[in-house]
Design an enzyme around this catalytic site. Structure first.
Site, PDB file in Angstrom:
ATOM      1  N   LEU A 190      -4.134  -5.876  -5.301  1.00  0.00           N
ATOM      2  CA  LEU A 190      -3.106  -4.826  -5.091  1.00  0.00           C
ATOM      3  C   LEU A 190      -1.821  -5.351  -4.444  1.00  0.00           C
ATOM      4  O   LEU A 190      -1.849  -5.935  -3.377  1.00  0.00           O
ATOM      5  CB  LEU A 190      -3.689  -3.718  -4.209  1.00  0.00           C
ATOM      6  CG  LEU A 190      -2.703  -2.593  -3.844  1.00  0.00           C
ATOM      7  CD1 LEU A 190      -2.329  -1.778  -5.052  1.00  0.00           C
ATOM      8  CD2 LEU A 190      -3.276  -1.720  -2.753  1.00  0.00           C
ATOM      9  N   ASP A 191      -0.695  -5.089  -5.082  1.00  0.00           N
ATOM     10  CA  ASP A 191       0.623  -5.457  -4.541  1.00  0.00           C
ATOM     11  C   ASP A 191       0.741  -6.947  -4.248  1.00  0.00           C
ATOM     12  O   ASP A 191       1.528  -7.363  -3.401  1.00  0.00           O
ATOM     13  CB  ASP A 191       0.943  -4.660  -3.265  1.00  0.00           C
ATOM     14  CG  ASP A 191       1.005  -3.158  -3.535  1.00  0.00           C
ATOM     15  OD1 ASP A 191       1.184  -2.780  -4.693  1.00  0.00           O
ATOM     16  OD2 ASP A 191       0.876  -2.383  -2.583  1.00  0.00           O
ATOM     17  N   GLU A 192      -0.063  -7.758  -4.928  1.00  0.00           N
ATOM     18  CA  GLU A 192      -0.059  -9.199  -4.642  1.00  0.00           C
ATOM     19  C   GLU A 192       0.295 -10.024  -5.878  1.00  0.00           C
ATOM     20  O   GLU A 192       0.241 -11.238  -5.831  1.00  0.00           O
ATOM     21  CB  GLU A 192      -1.435  -9.640  -4.126  1.00  0.00           C
ATOM     22  CG  GLU A 192      -1.752  -9.232  -2.705  1.00  0.00           C
ATOM     23  CD  GLU A 192      -1.026 -10.094  -1.673  1.00  0.00           C
ATOM     24  OE1 GLU A 192      -0.228 -10.962  -2.069  1.00  0.00           O
ATOM     25  OE2 GLU A 192      -1.271  -9.892  -0.480  1.00  0.00           O
TER      26      GLU A 192
ATOM     27  N   GLY B 143       0.805  -1.219   0.000  1.00  0.00           N
ATOM     28  CA  GLY B 143       0.000   0.000   0.000  1.00  0.00           C
ATOM     29  C   GLY B 143       0.830   1.258   0.000  1.00  0.00           C
ATOM     30  O   GLY B 143       1.964   1.276  -0.477  1.00  0.00           O
TER      31      GLY B 143
END
Lengths: 288, 288, 288, 288
Positions: free
Chosen positions: D230-232, D204
Site C-alpha cells: 500500500l502506497d509503496e 494511508g
C-alpha cells in the site's frame, strides 16, 4: 475556503492617517463582531491604507443594513470606502471567450462544484464553438460574431448582456479580441483578463511565439484588471512554468494551458473573496 | 555531480542529417568508451543537431589526443564541431564585479568547496570594495576604476587580464557597467551575465524599481551569454521569486539576491559541465 | 525588510475571546502609534488568538518601558503574552555546527552584510574544521569534541556557552549530533534545527540516502523548533527541490545544500522578525 | 507534444554492458530512421541501462512489423526488452473513481481535447455519483458497490472490465478503496495511483488531516505505480503546494485538488509517451 462560508468580510481602503485600524476594529468590537482573521497594510509611497477583516457576528439579530449605516458614519471621517460581504455570497459574473476552451472549462468545473463562489449569468463569445459546454452547464450562451466593420455594434451587444444581467465582474477567459478603449474604460476595475505571458514581457498577440523566438526558459500567465491600456492593467497574480529547447511554439501553447487556468482561477478567487484592493495602477492582495 | 568526477564528456553540434547520432555512438563503442548518460536533440526549425555524452573509457591506455584526432576525421564529414572534456577539469574563469558582493560571495563559496569545477584566475572590479573577499580566498583582485572618459582604456585593462590569464569564461557577477559593443563582441558566447529581471521584461537599469512601478507579483533573474546587444544575449536559465504589495523597491532588491545567486551559479554549472549549446540567438540546455 | 528597520513590532497571543484585536489596536491608537502592517488569526480548533503589528510611534518621547507597563495591564485581562521589539534590534544567537559548512557560511554572509538582524555571539562545534571560517568573521569558536562517554559533559559545556553569552536563539546549522532529551527540553522553543528532508518523511540519519532508496522525485528541507522528540518539533518552514533518476545519493546531498541554506535562513528571518508564534505542537507564521 | 504526433518512439532497457547505445542507434541509422530526440541512462547502482528514442522513418515503406522482427534479433543479444510506439497512438485505459470528481474531470477534459493520447474504454466506481459526467463524455460507467463482505466479488467485476476492455493502463483517480493484494499484484506496473501526500509522508487514510495535525508547511501529491504494498509502489512524479496556519483540514483538501489533478495527469502523460521505465522499486523518467 472553509472560514469564508461562515464569516462576513469587511474590506476597506482610505488615505493614510492615524486611527484607520482602530476605526474598524473598535466598531467591530462594539457591535460584538468576532474577528477571525485580519490583515492591514499602510502603503507609505501612495499614502493609502487597506484593511480586510473576516468576522462572525456573535448576536443572532445581526443586520447588514444596520451595520453598514452605522459604520458609514465613522468611515466618512476617514474618507474610507468599504464593502461588506455576507457569508456564502456568490458574485454574479459574465465570462467572455473565443474558441479556446481550457480556461472556460476550468472555471465551469469550479463553479459547478462550488469551489469558486460565483454565479455565471452568461457566456459571451465571438464564435459558436463553446456553446455545447455552456449548454451542459445550463448557462445562456451568446454568440456575437465580430468583424472590423461590426466591432462597435458587437461591443454594444456585449455591453447589453453585461448590463442586463446585473453582473459585478466580467472574466475574459482567453477572449482573443482587443476591446475598444471605450469598453475598456467602462469595465475598468471590474473585468479580469488572463494574458498568456509574464507581463510586461510579450504583450500583444501570440506571446508564446514571441517567447519561443526569444528563447526564454520560463513562460507564464498574468491575470490583471482591464483598464484603458492594452495588457497594462493592474496585475492581480502571475504564474510560471519552466520550458526548454525542445518546446516548439505549439508545445509552449500546450504547456501554458494549465498555468493559464490556475492563474485565472486564482485571480477570480482572490477577487470574489475580497482579497484584492485596487488603487491607481497597482493592487494590494491579502492572500492566505 | 558525482558522475562528472569520473566520466569524460563529449559535446558536439552540426547541421541536421541522417547518422549524426550514429557517428558519435559508433565511434565510442569501437573505442571501448562506456556511455553512462546521453542526450541528443535535432532542432527541426534551425535544422541543427546537438549531442552530449558522458562516458568512461574501459581501457587504461585511453588517450585524449588519439581520441580527438581519430574522431575529428569522422566529425568532419558531418561538419560537426565537438569538444572533449576530461573528468575533474576545472574551467579557468575571470569574475567581474562592482560593489554588490552576493553573487561573488556565492561563487567563491562554491569554488572553495569544489562544488563548482572552476578555477578563478582573477577578479576584476571598477571599485575597490570587494578586495578583502578576494584576498581571503587568495585570488588576484584588479581594481580598474571607470569614468566616461576612461572607459576605452579601462576595458583595455580588463581585456588584458582576460587574455593574459588564459581564461575560457568571463562571469559578470553583477558588474554594473555597460560593456562597449567592441568588448561584447570579443566576449560573445564566452561571458555569462546575470540580469536581475525576467528578461525580456525590465531591461536596462534598476529592474527592481521598474518591477515595483509595474506592480508585478513575480520577480526573477536571467543568466545569459553576452552578445553585442544589451540584455539580449542567448538565455541559459532563469529563476523566479514571488513578491507582494508590501515589498518596496528596496525589499525587491533584497529579496532578489538569493535568486540571482542561484541562477548565476546554475548557469555557470551548466556551462562548465558542457550542458549548454549555443546556436544563433538560442541555447540548447541538456539539464539533468 | 525595509519597514522593519524603522518600525517597532508588537507580537502577542492569548486565548480566543471577543475584543482581542481591539485591545491591541485601541491601545496603539491611544498612544499615537501608527500601524503600518498588521495580521491577526484566531484559530478555531485550538481556540487561540495571534496578532503581529508593525508600528511607528508618532511622538518623539515614545518609551518602550512606559508602553510595556501600560499595555501589560490591559493584556492581563486577556491573559495575553506579548513582546515588543524595537527597530533594528539584532537578536543574539549561538550557532551549532559539525563539519558541513554550507549553512554556517550562508548565515555568516547574511550576518556580515546585515541582511539577517542577528548578532552571532559564538559558534559551537564537535569538530575543529570550521574554526577558520569563524575566525575570518571574528566570532568565538568553541570546539567541544563528543564521544558516547563524554556526551553529558560536552552538553554541559555547550549549555555553559549558551547561558553565559545571553543568547535568545540557538541555531543548529547541520549539527549532526542528537541532543539529549534534557538539552532538548532546555532549548524547547528557542532553538531552530534544519533537517534535510521534507518531514515527516525520512526522519533520523542519512535522509538523502533514504530518499534515494525510496525513489522520490522531490527532496527538501524542514526548519523546525527543537522540542523533546527527535525531528518532531513544530515546523516553521519547508523548502523543496526536484530530483531525478540520475541523482545518486551523493548528488542528492549536493543538490540539497542550497535548499537547506535557504530554508534555515528563512526560518531564522521569520523568527527574528517575530513572525512565528509557537503554540502546542504547531506554529502560526505571519509571512509577507 | 508536437513531435510525438509525427514521430515513432523506441523505448528499451537491459542489463548494463558495452554497446547498449550503439545497438539501438546503429540499427536506426541502417534502417534510415531519423532520430529527433534521444536520452539514455546507465544506472551504475542497479547496473541497468535505459534508452528512449524519438525518430522519423525517412522511407515511405517503413513497416513496424519488419522493424520489430529485425531489431528483436539484435536486442536479444543484450537481453534488451523494447517497445515500439507509432505516432498518434492512443493508449487504452480504464479509470477507477469513488465520489471525488476532480481528477476524473481533469482527465476527461484532457482526453476530450486530445491533450492526453489515451482512449478511455470504461470508468469504474464503487459509487453511482459520477455517472452523469461519464455519460456526457459518452464513456461506459460501471457502478460496482463494495462492502467488506463483497470485496472479492466486486474486485472480480472490476477485473472483468479491465480484462474485457483490453486496456494497457488502469488509472486510479482518487479511488478510495484499498485494493486487495491479489488485485495489486495483477495490476503491478500497469496501474497508476494518485496519493494525496508527499510520500513517504502520510501514507494511508486522510493524509490532509495527518498533514494538518503535523503542522507541515507544504502539502503535495504523489503519482506512483501500484505494487503489492500500500502506497509503496514506484514513484513517477510528485507535486507540491505551500500551505499555512490558516488552512484547516478542509482547506487542505480543497487546496490539494489542483496539485492532485496536475500530478496525476502528468504521470499519465509521462507513461503514455513512454518516458517512464520501471525497474525494481524505482523509475527512470526521461522527462522533457
Amino acid at each position: 475556503m472553509s472560514q469564508a462560508s461562515s464569516t462576513w468580510i469587511l474590506a476597506a481602503q482610505c488615505p493614510s492617517r492615524l486611527g484607520t485600524v482602530d476605526v474598524v476594529t473598535r466598531f467591530l468590537k462594539e457591535n460584538r463582531c468576532y474577528i477571525t482573521e485580519q490583515q492591514s497594510f499602510d502603503d507609505r509611497l501612495s499614502e493609502r491604507f487597506f484593511i480586510r477583516t473576516e468576522f462572525r457576528p456573535l448576536d443572532d439579530d445581526f443586520s447588514a443594513e444596520t451595520f453598514q449605516a452605522a459604520f458609514a458614519e465613522r468611515a466618512d471621517e476617514f474618507a474610507m470606502a468599504f464593502e461588506l460581504t455576507p457569508p456564502g455570497r456568490r458574485v454574479p459574473v459574465v465570462i467572455m471567450v473565443s474558441k479556446a476552451d481550457h480556461c472556460l472549462n476550468d472555471l465551469l468545473y469550479r463553479y459547478r462544484t462550488g469551489q469558486l463562489p460565483i454565479e455565471i449569468r452568461a457566456i459571451v463569445s465571438n464564435h459558436p464553438d463553446l456553446a455545447p459546454l455552456a449548454e451542459w452547464h445550463d448557462i445562456p450562451y451568446h454568440h456575437f460574431p465580430i468583424t472590423p466593420e461590426t466591432k462597435a455594434e458587437q461591443e454594444a451587444q456585449v455591453w447589453e448582456v453585461i448590463e442586463s444581467s446585473g453582473v459585478e465582474l466580467v472574466i475574459l477567459a482567453r477572449y482573443m479580441q482587443v476591446l475598444s478603449s471605450d469598453l475598456c474604460t467602462k469595465l475598468s476595475g471590474r473585468a479580469i483578463n488572463i494574458h498568456h505571458s509574464l507581463l510586461p514581457g510579450f504583450k500583444g498577440a501570440k506571446p508564446y511565439h514571441q517567447a519561443y523566438d526569444k528563447g526564454v526558459k520560463l513562460v507564464g500567465a498574468t491575470a490583471h484588471y482591464i483598464n484603458d491600456d492594452l495588457d497594462e492593467g493592474p496585475i492581480i497574480t502571475q504564474g510560471v512554468e519552466p520550458v526548454g529547447h525542445a518546446d516548439y511554439p505549439e508545445d509552449l501553447v500546450a504547456k501554458g494551458r494549465d498555468i493559464e487556468c490556475l492563474t485565472l482561477a486564482r485571480a477570480v478567487a482572490l477577487h470574489v473573496e475580497r482579497r484584492v484592493f485596487l488603487h491607481a495602477r497597482r493592487t494590494v492582495v491579502f492572500d492566505r
